[in-house]
Design a protein around this motif. Structure first.
Motif, mmCIF file in Angstrom:
data_model
loop_
_atom_site.group_PDB
_atom_site.id
_atom_site.type_symbol
_atom_site.label_atom_id
_atom_site.label_comp_id
_atom_site.label_asym_id
_atom_site.label_seq_id
_atom_site.Cartn_x
_atom_site.Cartn_y
_atom_site.Cartn_z
ATOM 1 N N ARG A 124 0.847 -1.189 0.000
ATOM 2 C CA ARG A 124 0.000 0.000 0.000
ATOM 3 C C ARG A 124 0.883 1.240 0.000
ATOM 4 N N PRO A 125 0.421 2.300 -0.663
ATOM 5 C CA PRO A 125 1.228 3.530 -0.682
ATOM 6 C C PRO A 125 1.294 4.151 0.711
ATOM 7 N N THR A 126 2.438 4.734 1.014
ATOM 8 C CA THR A 126 2.639 5.476 2.257
ATOM 9 C C THR A 126 3.450 6.716 1.939
ATOM 10 N N GLU A 127 3.469 7.619 2.861
ATOM 11 C CA GLU A 127 4.383 8.743 2.714
ATOM 12 C C GLU A 127 5.735 8.314 3.222
ATOM 13 N N ALA A 128 6.755 8.708 2.540
ATOM 14 C CA ALA A 128 8.115 8.348 2.934
ATOM 15 C C ALA A 128 9.051 9.449 2.471
ATOM 16 N N GLY A 129 10.238 9.401 2.961
ATOM 17 C CA GLY A 129 11.253 10.362 2.553
ATOM 18 C C GLY A 129 12.505 9.630 2.127
ATOM 19 N N LEU A 130 13.297 10.306 1.332
ATOM 20 C CA LEU A 130 14.520 9.710 0.813
ATOM 21 C C LEU A 130 15.547 10.808 0.590
ATOM 22 N N VAL A 131 16.765 10.557 0.989
ATOM 23 C CA VAL A 131 17.874 11.471 0.738
ATOM 24 C C VAL A 131 18.930 10.706 -0.036
ATOM 25 N N HIS A 132 19.350 11.237 -1.164
ATOM 26 C CA HIS A 132 20.470 10.667 -1.908
ATOM 27 C C HIS A 132 21.741 11.240 -1.291
#
Length: 138
Positions: A124-132
């Motif tokens: 299921r879709p969720t909010e998430a964060g990502l840093v390269h």
């Protein structure tokens, strides 16, 4: 577990050369030595092999040692795609993560894989964060 002529296994021994071959089979950029470096840090992995013993599917399950497991590097050999192998390795990985006591199974993916993970695998879709990290400053 066997389905058709494909055999699925949890923590089945896999060589680095097999991983390189699997990644290259669908045009991926294989890095020799990758599997030898990382497999000992995994909760486990699922392999799929054809009747000849060739590695045709794979998913790695990383974890935090507690409630959270993470799917990484789901792969299906190019000539075996669209036969349900990817879905089967993900399902088996989820079963083993649950059996290990994990409450959550996370995955991130490129947009073209949305239907696979959401429709075929039940995420299921969720909010998430990502840093390269290499491109992040300070």
């Amino acid at each position: 577990m066997t389905a058709g002529q494909i055999t699925y296994a949890w923590r089945d021994p896999i060589t680095d050369a097999e991983m390189v071959d699997l990644v290259r089979s669908h045009g991926g950029d294989a890095v020799a030595g990758w599997w030898d470096r990382i497999h000992r840090h995994s909760l486990g992995w699922v392999s799929a092999r054809d009747a000849a013993g060739t590695l045709v599917g794979f998913v790695n399950v990383a974890w935090d040692g507690g409630d959270h497991a993470f799917l990484i590097d789901t792969k299906t050999r190019g000539s075996y795609q669209h036969r349900g192998i990817g879905t089967a390795v993900v399902r088996l990985a989820a079963e083993h993560a649950r059996a290990a006591g994990c409450e959550w199974l996370h995955v991130d993916f490129e947009p073209h894989l949305r239907r696979f993970y959401f429709d075929a695998c039940g995420f299921r879709p969720t909010e998430a964060g990502l840093v390269h990290l290499p491109s992040a400053s300070g």
